[in-house]
Enzyme design. Structure first.
Site, mmCIF file in Angstrom:
data_model
loop_
_atom_site.group_PDB
_atom_site.id
_atom_site.type_symbol
_atom_site.label_atom_id
_atom_site.label_comp_id
_atom_site.label_asym_id
_atom_site.label_seq_id
_atom_site.Cartn_x
_atom_site.Cartn_y
_atom_site.Cartn_z
ATOM 1 N N GLU A 88 37.409 33.807 43.451
ATOM 2 C CA GLU A 88 36.652 33.354 42.276
ATOM 3 C C GLU A 88 35.870 32.076 42.540
ATOM 4 O OE1 GLU A 88 40.231 30.741 42.018
ATOM 5 O OE2 GLU A 88 39.821 32.801 42.692
ATOM 6 N N HIS A 148 40.948 32.145 47.303
ATOM 7 C CA HIS A 148 40.416 32.126 45.938
ATOM 8 C C HIS A 148 39.026 32.757 45.901
ATOM 9 C CE1 HIS A 148 43.361 29.624 43.705
ATOM 10 N NE2 HIS A 148 43.668 29.213 44.918
ATOM 11 N N CYS A 173 46.235 33.793 45.388
ATOM 12 C CA CYS A 173 46.979 32.604 45.797
ATOM 13 C C CYS A 173 48.431 32.687 45.303
ATOM 14 C CB CYS A 173 46.267 31.338 45.334
ATOM 15 S SG CYS A 173 46.834 29.844 46.188
#
Length: 235
Positions: free
Chosen positions: A217, A215, A115
């Site tokens: 994660e 993202h 990001c």
């Protein structure tokens, strides 16, 4: 002592935070990042903002680098005036992470930008940012609800590192209101959203220097993190 897992440095936020009885400045990182890298087989070292003069020294302690998401970059870094919706800059973090990225590229340390981290890569390479994406694409689908991730599809560009890791149209977690505008020198665009937004960039001619606008994660797909850890093990 010999390490059994590649050590991945992850940059941190620099912000005010509250916990328990405390309300004070903090260098912090959402635990999603550390858990994701650990699940992918890496160990984690958090890298809070420091003097950029020490970036190469500290980078020498790790095998790979993640440039985490977070605050908007200072528009002055790409010679722009701040948009009304651009967040307050955090110059200490900007300077530190630019120093880390430049040291990583110099030493060919594998790096994954997430990001803001991808946007930093583009700015470091001389590119610019769109400071409020809804102005360009006409919708809020990349960040429909503050504080929550939203899924949308990305399409990798054939022949890129991104396409080798995500070979087909893939749903990813998104939460951003800024994006790449002019692409920096020596970067190749390696994925798009359906509305044309640049979703991944790669430094050309490097084994692993990849930025993604989404993202990873925030979801269970470990393909990018595992690729970073593999590259770090070989560096």
């Amino acid at each position: 002592m010999r390490r059994t897992r590649p050590l991945i440095g992850i940059t941190t936020y620099l912000t005010r935070a509250r916990w328990g009885a405390w309300d004070c400045p903090a260098a912090l990182l959402p635990a999603l990042y550390t858990a994701h890298v650990q699940r992918a087989g890496g160990a984690v070292l958090m890298l809070p903002p420091d003097d950029p003069a020490h970036a190469a020294e500290l980078l020498g302690a790790v095998d790979g680098l993640v440039l985490a998401g977070g605050d908007d970059l200072d528009p002055a870094l790409y010679d722009a005036v701040a948009h009304p919706r651009t967040g307050a800059p955090v110059p200490e973090r900007d300077r530190w992470e630019l120093g880390l990225l430049e040291a990583a590229l110099e030493a060919d340390v594998p790096v994954l930008g997430i990001c803001r981290g991808m946007q930093l890569m583009n700015v470091q390479a001389g590119g610019t940012l769109c400071q409020h994406l809804p102005d360009e694409v006409g919708h809020t689908g990349h960040n429909p609800a503050p504080g929550a991730f939203h899924d949308h599809a990305v399409v990798p560009v054939p022949g890129t590192l991104t396409a080798s890791l995500l070979p087909a149209r893939t749903d990813v977690a998104t939460h951003h209101h800024q994006a790449v505008a002019d692409v920096g020198k020596d970067l190749a665009v390696s994925a798009h959203a359906d509305d044309g937004t640049v979703e991944a960039v790669e430094y050309e001619g490097r084994a692993f220097a990849l930025g993604v606008q989404w993202h990873p994660e925030a979801r269970d797909d470990l393909r990018l993190a595992k690729a970073l850890v593999r590259a770090a093990a070989q560096s």
